[in-house]
Design a protein around this motif. Structure first.
Motif, PDB file in Angstrom:
ATOM      1  N   GLN A   2       8.188 -55.124 -16.005  1.00  0.00           N
ATOM      2  CA  GLN A   2       7.179 -54.655 -15.053  1.00  0.00           C
ATOM      3  C   GLN A   2       7.793 -54.484 -13.671  1.00  0.00           C
ATOM      4  OE1 GLN A   2       3.581 -55.165 -15.940  1.00  0.00           O
ATOM      5  NE2 GLN A   2       2.660 -54.642 -14.006  1.00  0.00           N
ATOM      6  N   THR A   3       7.507 -53.372 -13.031  1.00  0.00           N
ATOM      7  CA  THR A   3       7.984 -53.145 -11.673  1.00  0.00           C
ATOM      8  C   THR A   3       7.001 -53.787 -10.707  1.00  0.00           C
ATOM      9  OG1 THR A   3       8.940 -51.041 -12.349  1.00  0.00           O
ATOM     10  CG2 THR A   3       8.637 -51.376  -9.994  1.00  0.00           C
ATOM     11  N   HIS A   4       7.536 -54.514  -9.755  1.00  0.00           N
ATOM     12  CA  HIS A   4       6.720 -55.194  -8.752  1.00  0.00           C
ATOM     13  C   HIS A   4       6.444 -54.240  -7.590  1.00  0.00           C
ATOM     14  CE1 HIS A   4       5.054 -58.520  -6.544  1.00  0.00           C
ATOM     15  NE2 HIS A   4       5.879 -58.288  -5.532  1.00  0.00           N
ATOM     16  N   LEU A   5       5.158 -54.028  -7.293  1.00  0.00           N
ATOM     17  CA  LEU A   5       4.757 -53.220  -6.138  1.00  0.00           C
ATOM     18  C   LEU A   5       4.331 -54.157  -5.024  1.00  0.00           C
ATOM     19  CD1 LEU A   5       2.522 -50.368  -7.606  1.00  0.00           C
ATOM     20  CD2 LEU A   5       4.890 -50.269  -6.930  1.00  0.00           C
ATOM     21  N   GLU A   6       4.824 -53.903  -3.809  1.00  0.00           N
ATOM     22  CA  GLU A   6       4.461 -54.773  -2.694  1.00  0.00           C
ATOM     23  C   GLU A   6       4.324 -53.966  -1.417  1.00  0.00           C
ATOM     24  OE1 GLU A   6       7.710 -57.573  -2.704  1.00  0.00           O
ATOM     25  OE2 GLU A   6       8.997 -56.249  -1.534  1.00  0.00           O
ATOM     26  N   VAL A   7       3.683 -54.585  -0.430  1.00  0.00           N
ATOM     27  CA  VAL A   7       3.536 -53.969   0.886  1.00  0.00           C
ATOM     28  C   VAL A   7       4.006 -54.981   1.923  1.00  0.00           C
ATOM     29  CG1 VAL A   7       1.130 -54.717   1.132  1.00  0.00           C
ATOM     30  CG2 VAL A   7       1.958 -52.768   2.464  1.00  0.00           C
ATOM     31  N   MET A   8       4.626 -54.484   2.964  1.00  0.00           N
ATOM     32  CA  MET A   8       5.012 -55.344   4.076  1.00  0.00           C
ATOM     33  C   MET A   8       4.827 -54.582   5.373  1.00  0.00           C
ATOM     34  SD  MET A   8       9.204 -55.308   3.986  1.00  0.00           S
ATOM     35  CE  MET A   8       9.359 -55.972   5.637  1.00  0.00           C
ATOM     36  N   LYS A   9       4.628 -55.326   6.445  1.00  0.00           N
ATOM     37  CA  LYS A   9       4.537 -54.705   7.762  1.00  0.00           C
ATOM     38  C   LYS A   9       5.877 -54.928   8.434  1.00  0.00           C
ATOM     39  CE  LYS A   9       1.877 -54.715  11.975  1.00  0.00           C
ATOM     40  NZ  LYS A   9       1.070 -55.560  12.813  1.00  0.00           N
ATOM     41  N   GLY A  10       6.460 -53.855   8.966  1.00  0.00           N
ATOM     42  CA  GLY A  10       7.736 -54.027   9.633  1.00  0.00           C
ATOM     43  C   GLY A  10       8.468 -52.723   9.869  1.00  0.00           C
ATOM     44  N   LYS A  16      15.986 -54.767   3.250  1.00  0.00           N
ATOM     45  CA  LYS A  16      17.109 -54.803   2.316  1.00  0.00           C
ATOM     46  C   LYS A  16      16.615 -54.241   0.979  1.00  0.00           C
ATOM     47  CE  LYS A  16      20.604 -57.855   0.315  1.00  0.00           C
ATOM     48  NZ  LYS A  16      21.504 -56.756   0.169  1.00  0.00           N
ATOM     49  N   ALA A  17      17.173 -53.104   0.587  1.00  0.00           N
ATOM     50  CA  ALA A  17      16.806 -52.458  -0.672  1.00  0.00           C
ATOM     51  C   ALA A  17      17.973 -51.571  -1.084  1.00  0.00           C
ATOM     52  CB  ALA A  17      15.544 -51.617  -0.495  1.00  0.00           C
ATOM     53  N   ASP A  18      18.042 -51.219  -2.361  1.00  0.00           N
ATOM     54  CA  ASP A  18      19.085 -50.286  -2.805  1.00  0.00           C
ATOM     55  C   ASP A  18      18.937 -48.953  -2.090  1.00  0.00           C
ATOM     56  OD1 ASP A  18      20.048 -52.187  -4.578  1.00  0.00           O
ATOM     57  OD2 ASP A  18      19.129 -51.261  -6.344  1.00  0.00           O
ATOM     58  N   ALA A  19      17.678 -48.524  -1.916  1.00  0.00           N
ATOM     59  CA  ALA A  19      17.413 -47.244  -1.250  1.00  0.00           C
ATOM     60  C   ALA A  19      16.217 -47.394  -0.326  1.00  0.00           C
ATOM     61  CB  ALA A  19      17.130 -46.149  -2.274  1.00  0.00           C
ATOM     62  N   ILE A  20      16.330 -46.780   0.849  1.00  0.00           N
ATOM     63  CA  ILE A  20      15.152 -46.639   1.695  1.00  0.00           C
ATOM     64  C   ILE A  20      14.863 -45.146   1.800  1.00  0.00           C
ATOM     65  CG2 ILE A  20      15.519 -48.791   2.958  1.00  0.00           C
ATOM     66  CD1 ILE A  20      16.376 -47.118   5.353  1.00  0.00           C
ATOM     67  N   VAL A  21      13.589 -44.838   1.874  1.00  0.00           N
ATOM     68  CA  VAL A  21      13.173 -43.441   1.928  1.00  0.00           C
ATOM     69  C   VAL A  21      12.938 -43.053   3.381  1.00  0.00           C
ATOM     70  CG1 VAL A  21      11.420 -41.771   1.197  1.00  0.00           C
ATOM     71  CG2 VAL A  21      12.207 -43.554  -0.390  1.00  0.00           C
ATOM     72  N   ASN A  22      13.427 -41.892   3.735  1.00  0.00           N
ATOM     73  CA  ASN A  22      13.250 -41.341   5.069  1.00  0.00           C
ATOM     74  C   ASN A  22      12.220 -40.224   5.018  1.00  0.00           C
ATOM     75  OD1 ASN A  22      13.538 -40.476   7.706  1.00  0.00           O
ATOM     76  ND2 ASN A  22      15.442 -39.369   7.317  1.00  0.00           N
ATOM     77  N   ALA A  23      11.229 -40.302   5.894  1.00  0.00           N
ATOM     78  CA  ALA A  23      10.264 -39.209   6.048  1.00  0.00           C
ATOM     79  C   ALA A  23      10.943 -38.174   6.945  1.00  0.00           C
ATOM     80  CB  ALA A  23       8.973 -39.730   6.673  1.00  0.00           C
ATOM     81  N   VAL A 113      19.030 -46.964  -8.848  1.00  0.00           N
ATOM     82  CA  VAL A 113      18.379 -47.814  -7.852  1.00  0.00           C
ATOM     83  C   VAL A 113      17.395 -48.765  -8.540  1.00  0.00           C
ATOM     84  CG1 VAL A 113      16.675 -47.707  -5.959  1.00  0.00           C
ATOM     85  CG2 VAL A 113      18.675 -46.186  -5.957  1.00  0.00           C
ATOM     86  N   THR A 114      17.423 -50.050  -8.139  1.00  0.00           N
ATOM     87  CA  THR A 114      16.462 -51.016  -8.679  1.00  0.00           C
ATOM     88  C   THR A 114      15.397 -51.400  -7.656  1.00  0.00           C
ATOM     89  OG1 THR A 114      17.858 -52.902  -8.089  1.00  0.00           O
ATOM     90  CG2 THR A 114      18.126 -51.986 -10.319  1.00  0.00           C
ATOM     91  N   THR A 115      15.716 -51.265  -6.353  1.00  0.00           N
ATOM     92  CA  THR A 115      14.746 -51.589  -5.304  1.00  0.00           C
ATOM     93  C   THR A 115      14.688 -50.435  -4.308  1.00  0.00           C
ATOM     94  OG1 THR A 115      16.438 -52.791  -4.049  1.00  0.00           O
ATOM     95  CG2 THR A 115      15.063 -54.086  -5.540  1.00  0.00           C
ATOM     96  N   ILE A 116      13.471 -50.032  -3.968  1.00  0.00           N
ATOM     97  CA  ILE A 116      13.280 -48.891  -3.068  1.00  0.00           C
ATOM     98  C   ILE A 116      12.160 -49.217  -2.086  1.00  0.00           C
ATOM     99  CG2 ILE A 116      11.710 -47.737  -4.694  1.00  0.00           C
ATOM    100  CD1 ILE A 116      12.874 -45.042  -3.731  1.00  0.00           C
ATOM    101  N   ARG A 153      11.512 -53.094  -8.086  1.00  0.00           N
ATOM    102  CA  ARG A 153      10.627 -53.369  -6.961  1.00  0.00           C
ATOM    103  C   ARG A 153      10.457 -52.120  -6.109  1.00  0.00           C
ATOM    104  NH1 ARG A 153      13.427 -56.948  -3.626  1.00  0.00           N
ATOM    105  NH2 ARG A 153      13.686 -55.368  -2.033  1.00  0.00           N
ATOM    106  N   VAL A 154       9.202 -51.812  -5.784  1.00  0.00           N
ATOM    107  CA  VAL A 154       8.871 -50.724  -4.868  1.00  0.00           C
ATOM    108  C   VAL A 154       8.089 -51.353  -3.720  1.00  0.00           C
ATOM    109  CG1 VAL A 154       7.603 -48.563  -4.550  1.00  0.00           C
ATOM    110  CG2 VAL A 154       8.762 -49.020  -6.729  1.00  0.00           C
ATOM    111  N   THR A 155       8.596 -51.148  -2.497  1.00  0.00           N
ATOM    112  CA  THR A 155       7.960 -51.719  -1.320  1.00  0.00           C
ATOM    113  C   THR A 155       7.447 -50.594  -0.420  1.00  0.00           C
ATOM    114  OG1 THR A 155       9.551 -53.543  -1.377  1.00  0.00           O
ATOM    115  CG2 THR A 155       8.293 -53.265   0.655  1.00  0.00           C
ATOM    116  N   PHE A 156       6.192 -50.707  -0.030  1.00  0.00           N
ATOM    117  CA  PHE A 156       5.629 -49.807   0.971  1.00  0.00           C
ATOM    118  C   PHE A 156       5.772 -50.526   2.311  1.00  0.00           C
ATOM    119  CE2 PHE A 156       3.273 -48.699  -2.917  1.00  0.00           C
ATOM    120  CZ  PHE A 156       3.557 -47.349  -2.982  1.00  0.00           C
ATOM    121  N   VAL A 157       6.536 -49.943   3.230  1.00  0.00           N
ATOM    122  CA  VAL A 157       6.790 -50.561   4.525  1.00  0.00           C
ATOM    123  C   VAL A 157       5.920 -49.869   5.565  1.00  0.00           C
ATOM    124  CG1 VAL A 157       8.531 -51.157   6.250  1.00  0.00           C
ATOM    125  CG2 VAL A 157       9.172 -51.051   3.819  1.00  0.00           C
ATOM    126  N   CYS A 158       4.985 -50.625   6.118  1.00  0.00           N
ATOM    127  CA  CYS A 158       4.035 -50.077   7.082  1.00  0.00           C
ATOM    128  C   CYS A 158       4.402 -50.527   8.490  1.00  0.00           C
ATOM    129  CB  CYS A 158       2.628 -50.546   6.747  1.00  0.00           C
ATOM    130  SG  CYS A 158       2.104 -50.079   5.081  1.00  0.00           S
TER     131      CYS A 158
END
Length: 176
Positions: A2-10, A16-23, A113-116, A153-158
């Motif tokens: 199971q992939t873990h979905l999470e949200v963080m403010k920051g 720290k992730a294998d990949a960060i997405v740029n808008a 990538v395992t973490t984004i 792991r997929v993290t939504f960074v707000c």
């Protein structure tokens, strides 16, 4: 698995992730907001890699994604995706935003990538309504994760409290 979905403010440049997405924007040459912050924190290697992509294919279309080094960031890759500018919902913006997430995830999988980590794509200067953008982001990621893959792991960074609360509620209301 199971992939873990999470949200963080920051600040996504500190995640720290294998990949960060740029808008990103279609030029891939940096800009304001998240794009400017990633280019600044990651250093000139990211801009150089973006220039190589531009020379090869002429930028990045809305809804598409490309991958580069992460330079000085605490990641292996930056996945640059171009979200749509909100035009009142009359220009297929919802589909284009979903494609930006989907194509970023596809590129991540293709590169092991395992973490984004994702920012809130299109909700700043592109004026996409934050509630709609959050719903599309979470639904698209969940749908993509139905297929087996490398993501753990997929993290939504707000960056702001409003988006953080919105994503936290969406993730809580429908278990991942």
């Amino acid at each position: 698995m199971q992939t873990h979905l999470e949200v963080m403010k920051g600040d996504i440049t500190k995640v720290k992730a294998d990949a960060i997405v740029n808008a990103a924007n279609t030029s891939l040459l940096g800009g304001g907001g998240v794009d400017g912050a990633i280019h600044k924190a990651g250093g000139p290697q990211i801009l150089e890699a973006c220039r190589e992509i531009r020379n090869r294919q002429g930028g990045c279309k809305v809804g598409e994604a490309v991958i580069t080094t992460a330079g000085n960031l605490d990641a292996k890759f930056v996945i640059h995706t171009v979200g749509p500018v909100w035009n009142g919902g009359k220009s297929d913006e919802e589909t284009l935003l979903a494609n930006a997430y989907r194509n970023s995830l596809r590129l991540a999988q293709e590169n092991g990538v395992t973490t984004i980590a994702f920012p809130n794509i299109s909700t700043g200067i592109y004026r996409f309504p934050k509630d709609k953008a959050a719903e599309i982001a979470v639904a698209t990621v969940r749908e993509f994760l139905q297929e087996p893959g490398t993501l753990e792991r997929v993290t939504f960074v707000c960056f702001d409290e409003e988006n953080y609360q919105r994503y936290a509620d969406l993730l809580k209301n429908a278990s991942s």
